[in-house]
Motif scaffolding. Structure first.
Motif, mmCIF file in Angstrom:
data_model
loop_
_atom_site.group_PDB
_atom_site.id
_atom_site.type_symbol
_atom_site.label_atom_id
_atom_site.label_comp_id
_atom_site.label_asym_id
_atom_site.label_seq_id
_atom_site.Cartn_x
_atom_site.Cartn_y
_atom_site.Cartn_z
ATOM 1 N N LYS A 116 37.984 30.116 47.786
ATOM 2 C CA LYS A 116 39.100 30.544 48.625
ATOM 3 C C LYS A 116 39.582 31.926 48.205
ATOM 4 C CE LYS A 116 40.739 25.772 49.027
ATOM 5 N NZ LYS A 116 41.869 24.855 48.797
ATOM 6 N N LEU A 117 39.727 32.125 46.887
ATOM 7 C CA LEU A 117 40.175 33.443 46.425
ATOM 8 C C LEU A 117 39.125 34.498 46.710
ATOM 9 C CD1 LEU A 117 42.209 35.277 45.127
ATOM 10 C CD2 LEU A 117 41.369 34.571 42.878
ATOM 11 N N LYS A 118 37.857 34.166 46.542
ATOM 12 C CA LYS A 118 36.811 35.130 46.886
ATOM 13 C C LYS A 118 36.936 35.557 48.352
ATOM 14 C CE LYS A 118 33.094 33.775 43.681
ATOM 15 N NZ LYS A 118 32.570 35.114 43.304
ATOM 16 N N GLN A 119 37.140 34.588 49.235
ATOM 17 C CA GLN A 119 37.236 34.903 50.661
ATOM 18 C C GLN A 119 38.522 35.643 50.994
ATOM 19 O OE1 GLN A 119 36.592 30.971 52.258
ATOM 20 N NE2 GLN A 119 34.413 30.998 51.723
ATOM 21 N N LEU A 120 39.620 35.272 50.353
ATOM 22 C CA LEU A 120 40.868 36.012 50.555
ATOM 23 C C LEU A 120 40.707 37.455 50.099
ATOM 24 C CD1 LEU A 120 43.401 33.315 49.308
ATOM 25 C CD2 LEU A 120 43.311 34.247 51.630
ATOM 26 N N ASN A 121 40.014 37.649 49.003
ATOM 27 C CA ASN A 121 39.824 39.009 48.499
ATOM 28 C C ASN A 121 38.938 39.819 49.431
ATOM 29 O OD1 ASN A 121 40.427 40.721 46.039
ATOM 30 N ND2 ASN A 121 38.201 40.954 46.176
ATOM 31 N N GLU A 122 37.907 39.187 49.981
ATOM 32 C CA GLU A 122 37.055 39.885 50.945
ATOM 33 C C GLU A 122 37.838 40.285 52.185
ATOM 34 O OE1 GLU A 122 33.953 37.124 51.677
ATOM 35 O OE2 GLU A 122 32.981 37.408 49.727
ATOM 36 N N THR A 123 38.777 39.436 52.586
ATOM 37 C CA THR A 123 39.573 39.688 53.790
ATOM 38 C C THR A 123 40.638 40.753 53.563
ATOM 39 O OG1 THR A 123 39.260 37.428 54.584
ATOM 40 C CG2 THR A 123 41.150 38.635 55.459
ATOM 41 N N ALA A 124 41.294 40.721 52.382
ATOM 42 C CA ALA A 124 42.502 41.532 52.193
ATOM 43 C C ALA A 124 42.431 42.521 51.041
ATOM 44 C CB ALA A 124 43.703 40.604 51.992
ATOM 45 N N LEU A 141 41.510 31.845 38.217
ATOM 46 C CA LEU A 141 41.520 32.738 37.058
ATOM 47 C C LEU A 141 40.131 33.298 36.804
ATOM 48 C CD1 LEU A 141 43.772 30.766 34.537
ATOM 49 C CD2 LEU A 141 44.358 32.872 35.763
ATOM 50 N N GLN A 142 39.104 32.464 36.948
ATOM 51 C CA GLN A 142 37.742 32.939 36.745
ATOM 52 C C GLN A 142 37.391 34.056 37.728
ATOM 53 O OE1 GLN A 142 36.227 28.769 36.956
ATOM 54 N NE2 GLN A 142 34.875 29.415 35.274
ATOM 55 N N VAL A 143 37.734 33.850 38.989
ATOM 56 C CA VAL A 143 37.437 34.862 40.009
ATOM 57 C C VAL A 143 38.269 36.126 39.764
ATOM 58 C CG1 VAL A 143 37.537 35.390 42.474
ATOM 59 C CG2 VAL A 143 36.753 33.140 41.705
ATOM 60 N N ALA A 144 39.553 35.948 39.447
ATOM 61 C CA ALA A 144 40.415 37.103 39.196
ATOM 62 C C ALA A 144 39.890 37.926 38.025
ATOM 63 C CB ALA A 144 41.848 36.645 38.924
ATOM 64 N N ALA A 145 39.433 37.252 36.970
ATOM 65 C CA ALA A 145 38.900 37.962 35.811
ATOM 66 C C ALA A 145 37.633 38.731 36.177
ATOM 67 C CB ALA A 145 38.619 36.987 34.673
ATOM 68 N N GLU A 146 36.785 38.151 37.010
ATOM 69 C CA GLU A 146 35.575 38.851 37.463
ATOM 70 C C GLU A 146 35.952 40.118 38.236
ATOM 71 O OE1 GLU A 146 33.443 36.117 39.863
ATOM 72 O OE2 GLU A 146 32.926 34.769 38.203
ATOM 73 N N LEU A 147 36.924 39.983 39.127
ATOM 74 C CA LEU A 147 37.299 41.099 39.996
ATOM 75 C C LEU A 147 38.055 42.183 39.237
ATOM 76 C CD1 LEU A 147 38.504 39.007 43.074
ATOM 77 C CD2 LEU A 147 36.405 40.370 42.947
ATOM 78 N N ALA A 148 38.898 41.780 38.286
ATOM 79 C CA ALA A 148 39.730 42.750 37.567
ATOM 80 C C ALA A 148 38.975 43.454 36.447
ATOM 81 C CB ALA A 148 40.970 42.051 37.008
ATOM 82 N N GLY A 149 37.854 42.908 36.021
ATOM 83 C CA GLY A 149 37.068 43.572 34.979
ATOM 84 C C GLY A 149 37.850 43.714 33.684
ATOM 85 N N ASP A 150 38.112 44.953 33.289
ATOM 86 C CA ASP A 150 38.844 45.185 32.042
ATOM 87 C C ASP A 150 40.357 45.172 32.249
ATOM 88 O OD1 ASP A 150 39.138 47.521 33.436
ATOM 89 O OD2 ASP A 150 38.442 48.841 31.838
ATOM 90 N N GLY A 151 40.810 44.647 33.382
ATOM 91 C CA GLY A 151 42.247 44.527 33.629
ATOM 92 C C GLY A 151 42.832 43.357 32.860
ATOM 93 N N THR A 152 44.034 42.954 33.245
ATOM 94 C CA THR A 152 44.754 41.874 32.572
ATOM 95 C C THR A 152 44.964 40.722 33.547
ATOM 96 O OG1 THR A 152 45.911 43.426 31.124
ATOM 97 C CG2 THR A 152 46.899 41.246 31.396
#
Length: 253
Positions: free
Chosen positions: A23-31, A51-62
């Protein structure tokens, strides 16, 4: 194969803790919510799929996850166990952010379903409102907010309130949501920090005229464009549209 089995199996195969990760992957693709280097707070984060998806997308972010339940450790993710409405838990969130403001606040929280739709709907709106208040406290100017809610009559008022704080809001139903589910996500983009909101009426002094011929007024340093006004005019205006760095108003005097 039913869609729910497909996402469940994909999550198992790809190492995600829940099918909700998609769901988060698709929301991120959309928005376009989370990008490299972003600071992300995930409310109601257990078991940790988002959290797993957010960490993948944010990379070296927090990435910071918050939940009443224990969240098993994840590489690159900080977790806070507690109620986000409790001041002690909120202080621990701020400590985890280490002085940073969040670029994105996410909430996939949902109530324990009772089977009584009107009650479940009302509880989901209440959780979304709590997430919204937390986002107002933690988000940086221009930041984004996402909250799950069960569709129903109270969504309209919730959306109206969120719209006052963001450049725009839309309702998104990810493909990964179960077909029978009434859930939708309010996706709010670009938090506004202007001292005015659409519908406000106020008296202003026109200080200058812009290149398009509109009068320019300042409200606590924020720029307000007013058609049919000249430098030196004192006018009463109604704010019509607010953007992150400026707003448009119409004369009502």
């Amino acid at each position: 194969m039913p869609r729910k089995d497909d996402y469940y199996n994909r999550a198992k195969q790809q190492g995600y803790r829940s099918r909700a990760a998609y769901k988060l992957k698709q929301l991120n693709e959309t928005a376009g919510l989370v990008g490299p280097g972003d600071t992300v707070v995930d409310l109601g984060a257990a078991p940790g799929g988002w959290l797993q998806v957010a960490a993948e997308l944010a990379g070296d972010g927090t990435v910071v996850g918050v939940d009443l339940q224990r969240i098993r450790p994840l590489d690159g993710v900080e977790t806070v166990r507690g109620d986000m409405t409790d001041e002690e838990a909120r202080e621990r969130i701020r400590e985890a952010l280490d002085g940073r403001e969040a670029d994105v606040v996410l909430s996939d929280m949902a109530p324990n379903v009772s089977g009584e739709y009107s009650l479940d709907h009302a509880r989901s709106v209440h959780l979304a409102r709590m997430a919204f208040e937390t986002a107002r406290e933690l988000l940086a100017p221009g930041g984004d907010f996402v909250a799950k809610v069960f569709d129903g009559p109270d969504v309209r008022d919730l959306r109206r309130d969120v719209e006052r704080e963001f450049d725009y809001v839309r309702e998104v139903r990810p493909e990964a949501s179960r077909k029978e589910s009434s859930e939708l996500y309010l996706v709010a983009k670009r938090r506004l920090t202007a001292p005015v909101r659409a519908g406000d009426e106020l008296d202003v002094e026109i200080e200058d005229v812009g290149s398009e011929g509109d009068g320019i007024a300042k409200v606590e340093g924020f720029t307000l464009f007013v058609p049919d006004a000249q430098a030196g005019d004192s006018v009463r205006v109604r704010v019509e549209d607010v953007k992150p760095r400026f707003a448009f108003a119409e004369r009502v005097d």
